[in-house]
Design a protein around this motif. Structure first.
Motif, PDB file in Angstrom:
ATOM      1  N   SER A 153       5.521  -5.714 -13.711  1.00  0.00           N
ATOM      2  CA  SER A 153       3.883  -5.499 -12.839  1.00  0.00           C
ATOM      3  C   SER A 153       3.959  -6.285 -11.980  1.00  0.00           C
ATOM      4  N   LYS A 154       5.049  -7.635 -11.512  1.00  0.00           N
ATOM      5  CA  LYS A 154       4.507  -8.268  -9.750  1.00  0.00           C
ATOM      6  C   LYS A 154       5.849  -7.970  -9.256  1.00  0.00           C
ATOM      7  N   LEU A 195       4.521  -1.625 -11.886  1.00  0.00           N
ATOM      8  CA  LEU A 195       3.471  -1.736 -10.699  1.00  0.00           C
ATOM      9  C   LEU A 195       4.107  -0.528 -10.014  1.00  0.00           C
ATOM     10  N   ALA A 240       0.756   1.353 -10.929  1.00  0.00           N
ATOM     11  CA  ALA A 240      -0.281   1.156 -10.733  1.00  0.00           C
ATOM     12  C   ALA A 240      -0.725   1.161  -8.892  1.00  0.00           C
ATOM     13  N   LEU A 241       0.180   1.619  -8.253  1.00  0.00           N
ATOM     14  CA  LEU A 241       1.046   1.499  -7.149  1.00  0.00           C
ATOM     15  C   LEU A 241       0.318   3.902  -7.146  1.00  0.00           C
ATOM     16  N   ARG A 274       0.949  -1.508  -0.048  1.00  0.00           N
ATOM     17  CA  ARG A 274      -0.030   0.567  -0.195  1.00  0.00           C
ATOM     18  C   ARG A 274       0.895   1.141   0.071  1.00  0.00           C
ATOM     19  N   ASP A 276      -5.211   3.304  -3.328  1.00  0.00           N
ATOM     20  CA  ASP A 276      -5.542   0.881  -2.898  1.00  0.00           C
ATOM     21  C   ASP A 276      -3.930   0.275  -2.475  1.00  0.00           C
ATOM     22  N   GLN A 277      -4.423  -0.864  -2.349  1.00  0.00           N
ATOM     23  CA  GLN A 277      -3.694  -1.932  -2.386  1.00  0.00           C
ATOM     24  C   GLN A 277      -3.711  -2.573  -3.682  1.00  0.00           C
ATOM     25  N   THR A 278      -2.485  -3.879  -2.998  1.00  0.00           N
ATOM     26  CA  THR A 278      -2.133  -4.421  -4.458  1.00  0.00           C
ATOM     27  C   THR A 278      -1.114  -5.597  -3.862  1.00  0.00           C
TER      28      THR A 278
END
Length: 408
Positions: free
Chosen positions: A204-205, A151, A154-155, A102, A107-109
């Protein structure tokens, strides 16, 4: 003598010009098929080499992991023995675990957190794929994180400017019972330092951080790790290194080469390449029907010559071999022309990028190509088989032709 007859029949002027036209149409069809097949196989080789180079920057030459469970123990004495194995250049201890991330109040991922030691960039080459910030996993004062580029996006992290840390939640180990979800998770904070771009699966991971952070949050022992990643010396075969390590460590450890770590990917790439080869081979079989028609008409054209040869004592097998050789000459000329076209095209494509990849998200601007000698050998054998198969019926008919001599 057989080659002399066959080459003369190919070069000689025919009574019907259509025979010459059909013969050269056969040559052209084979040339186009051969050129297309070599070019397509070279493009597959180019993409395969590109993917392997990308994956080699993240995956080690050899990976030692537990046969069962999620962690293994290697004592300093064992690590020293592994370092002394012939072919081992560098090695790094790593701990991997899925984590919830987070950033601030966002948001969390879920991502894969990978803890590494100071030798990591000697085994992998992630530091050479940094696109923003710099590669820094931190120290005991402040642990840092290197994120995959997708990633990071995305965050909503800005690794170059933001001072807001990432909050990391990892599952606690050896928890028998919990009353609240929070009790099952350990947490820590990481300060973003950079982002890397290798391949979408990694970007992405993965988040790379210090192995001490992972051991602290997960409560792991100093000699405990998820895997030991090993970089081979230049020129050392991964399979040979695997065999040496397996002999040293025994059956209690799973040892995988870079190919075995990505076996599904490489198998798919090889399957696609062979599927294209089979499809293009069928197309060349269809093109070979022109050769059947050309040879059949040539047999009719040379009936008088066949009669004379048989009258002179030539056996049916000799006549058959002459027209089989004629088919091989047609196939061979087409193959040489096709090879020339494909080599010229691949050299120009490699140097100037004649055919571009559409879009801006690719790592290379044009289709990569890589010519392999094995492909040329494979295509040559394929054309020989197709040429012989296409020539068999007309040649056999010529050999069995009835001799009819008339007295004058």
């Amino acid at each position: 003598m057989i080659w002399q007859f066959a080459s003369r029949y190919f070069r000689a002027k025919k009574s019907t010009n259509a025979i010459n036209i059909i013969a050269w149409v056969s040559v052209s069809a084979i040339a186009v098929g051969v050129a297309a097949l070599i070019i397509i196989l070279s493009v597959f080789n180019g993409f395969e080499g590109l993917v392997k180079s990308l994956y080699s920057s993240f995956y080690p030459s050899v990976k030692v992991s537990p046969v069962t469970g999620k962690s293994l123990h290697l004592t300093p004495a064992q690590l020293k023995q592994i370092a002394g194995v012939k072919g081992v250049a560098h090695m790094t201890e790593v701990i991997e675990e899925k984590a919830v991330l987070r950033y601030g109040d966002g948001d969390q991922t879920i991502a894969i957190l990978k803890g590494v030691d100071s030798n990591y960039n000697k085994v992998a080459a992630v530091d050479k794929s940094i696109v923003r910030g710099h590669f820094d996993t931190g120290d005991d004062l402040a642990y840092r994180a290197v994120l995959g580029l997708e990633l990071e996006m995305a965050l909503g992290v800005d690794v170059e400017k933001s001072l807001v840390p990432l909050t990391v939640y990892l599952p606690r180990r050896n928890i028998t019972s919990v009353t609240t979800p929070e009790e099952a998770l350990g947490s820590g904070i990481l300060y973003p330092s950079g982002s890397f771009a290798i391949q979408q699966d990694f970007n992405s991971k993965y988040v790379i951080t210090h192995i001490a952070f992972m051991r602290g949050v997960l409560g792991m022992a100093p000699d405990e790790m998820s895997a030991l990643e090993i970089g081979a010396r230049p020129g050392v075969n991964d399979n040979d290194l695997k065999a040496s390590l397996q002999q040293l460590l025994g059956k209690g450890y799973e040892i995988q080469t870079r190919y075995e770590q990505n076996q599904a990917l490489y198998a798919i790439m090889q399957t696609e390449k062979w599927a294209v080869y089979v499809i293009m081979s069928f197309i060349m079989v269809i093109a070979a029907f022109n050769m059947i028609g050309s040879l059949y008409m040539l047999v009719m054209e040379k009936q008088k010559d066949i009669t004379i040869l048989k009258a002179m004592g030539a056996r049916n097998s000799l006549i058959t071999r002459i027209f089989l050789t004629e088919g091989l000459i047609i196939a061979g000329i087409g193959t040489l022309i096709g090879f020339t076209i494909s080599i010229v095209f691949c050299v120009l494509q490699d140097k100037y990028g004649l055919i571009k990849l559409e879009g801006q998200s690719f790592l290379v601007p044009a289709y990569p190509v890589s010519m392999h000698l094995a492909d040329f050998v494979l295509v040559s054998i394929t054309i020989i088989v197709i040429g012989l198969a296409a020539s068999w019926y007309p040649a056999r008919r010529a050999g069995r032709q009835h001799v009819a001599l008339k007295a004058t």
